[in-house]
Design a protein around this motif. Structure first.
Motif, PDB file in Angstrom:
ATOM      1  N   ALA A 189       7.290  -6.986  -0.706  1.00 24.38           N
ATOM      2  CA  ALA A 189       6.742  -6.704  -2.031  1.00 24.38           C
ATOM      3  C   ALA A 189       5.807  -5.497  -2.018  1.00 24.38           C
ATOM      4  N   LYS A 190       5.354  -5.098  -0.833  1.00 23.29           N
ATOM      5  CA  LYS A 190       4.466  -3.947  -0.715  1.00 23.29           C
ATOM      6  C   LYS A 190       5.280  -2.650  -0.666  1.00 23.29           C
ATOM      7  N   PRO A 191       4.667  -1.517  -1.019  1.00 26.31           N
ATOM      8  CA  PRO A 191       5.366  -0.238  -0.882  1.00 26.31           C
ATOM      9  C   PRO A 191       5.758  -0.008   0.573  1.00 26.31           C
ATOM     10  N   ASP A 192       6.950   0.518   0.776  1.00 20.57           N
ATOM     11  CA  ASP A 192       7.462   0.790   2.118  1.00 20.57           C
ATOM     12  C   ASP A 192       7.146   2.237   2.473  1.00 20.57           C
ATOM     13  N   ASP A 193       6.479   2.462   3.614  1.00 19.50           N
ATOM     14  CA  ASP A 193       6.176   3.828   4.034  1.00 19.50           C
ATOM     15  C   ASP A 193       7.446   4.632   4.306  1.00 19.50           C
TER      16      ASP A 193
END
Length: 357
Positions: A189-193
């Motif tokens: 759910a977090k932004p993917d680097d």
């Protein structure tokens, strides 16, 4: 790392749950690399059988092998979301004169919730255990460590690598965005680097104190040499081994690896509910119709994906399979695993020899 695991080659064969087999893993380990099996898609009994078979097939007394487990967050069931997902897929099932499942199940247990799997690993004591999607509780890590098991974990970012380091894991697998199969992100759910293998490997070598294994897009000896030049202690290859006869890939998967879709691998959550890189096919193309829909959590969505693939395959349509592959897929070579390892060794040696001149 190489000395502790008695590896003579800096080659790790990726676990590839559902594709890697005990025969494949043992062949790589017998050749001096680190063979791997993935048990994230089976239960404790299945894992026991795979571990025992792998161990029996390794003919080197000092041969190590890796057992990989999935440590995803426990899925949140959402009957409305799951019903809507099945309704969306229903026309595809109808194309094959079938109906979607009445309900979806959590088909795989996370290692974090699976006491039986932990007990099996502690009892069988495989030389290496690796974690994907996150880290298990501290007490599980302590128990594995007390058994003398070498521990590895996948990181896709520096933040995840720091968590791995803080947990006293022995080595980090730096998974670049090029890698095939499921992204190892701890929290989807977090932004993917979305860091590439080159940048991520160098970043983790510089910013952590742990041995780093580079993974993603590496298909030959030149790629292994590049990873070592970046400071990695080894390179992990997955897609390169899919075409080997020892893998469990079916004929359609192997054909796709040699087809035009291999040049257009894509990251998708449609198949399983978690981002994973696959060969472009009819399933991945559904992204164009997705709109605002969200698949159910992993692995609940995978229950629907597998059901669709089953009914389609029965009608000789193979475009709904989970044909995981990295961006280096067009460089895959179909040859026995032992031959591939020997080829990789020769290619690596050739690169090193040229650099020494």
């Amino acid at each position: 790392m190489l000395n502790r695991l008695n590896m003579t080659l800096p080659i790790v064969q990726a676990p590839m749950a559902g594709v890697s087999t005990p025969t494949l893993a043992a062949t790589v380990s017998n050749a001096g690399g680190l063979g791997s099996i993935g048990v994230g898609a089976t239960d404790a009994d299945g894992a026991r059988a795979m571990i025992e078979e792998t161990r029996a097939r390794i003919d080197r007394i000092d041969g190590a092998f890796n057992v990989n487990v999935f440590v995803h967050a426990s899925p949140t069931a959402d009957s409305e979301r799951e019903r809507a997902w099945l309704e969306w897929l229903a026309p595809l099932f109808a194309e094959f004169d079938a109906e979607p499942p009445k309900a979806l199940r959590t088909i795989y247990r996370s290692f974090a919730d699976d006491a039986d799997m932990l007990e099996t690993l502690l009892a069988l004591k495989p030389p290496v255990v690796s974690f994907h999607f996150g880290l298990p509780p501290a007490d599980a890590l302590s128990a594995l460590r007390a058994r003398g098991i070498y521990l590895m974990a996948t990181a896709t970012s520096l933040e995840e690598a720091h968590e791995i380091e803080a947990a006293r894991i022995d080595a980090i697998v730096a998974q670049g965005i090029e890698a095939g199969g499921h992204r190892g992100v701890f929290d989807p759910a977090k932004p993917d680097d979305a860091l590439g293998t080159l940048a991520l490997t160098r970043l983790l070598v510089r910013k952590t104190k742990l041995p780093v294994i580079a993974a993603g897009g590496i298909m030959d000896g030149a790629g292994i040499a590049a990873a070592l030049d970046l400071g990695a202690v080894a390179a992990q290859l997955g897609t390169a081994f899919v075409a080997c006869p020892e893998s469990a890939a079916d004929d359609a998967y192997r054909a796709a690896l040699n087809g035009p879709g291999a040049y257009r691998t894509t990251l998708t959550s449609l198949i399983s509910g978690r981002p994973a890189r696959a060969i472009a096919n009819r399933f991945t193309a559904l992204i164009e119709q997705l709109s605002e829909r969200r698949p159910p959590d992993y692995p609940i969505a995978y229950d629907a994906g597998k059901a669709l693939h089953t009914v389609a395959r029965a009608r000789d349509e193979h475009g709904f399979g989970a044909q995981w592959a990295g961006q280096g897929a067009p460089l895959a070579r179909a040859m026995p695993a032992a031959t591939l390892v020997e080829t990789l060794k020769d290619e690596l040696y050739a690169v090193r020899t040229r650099k020494d001149r």
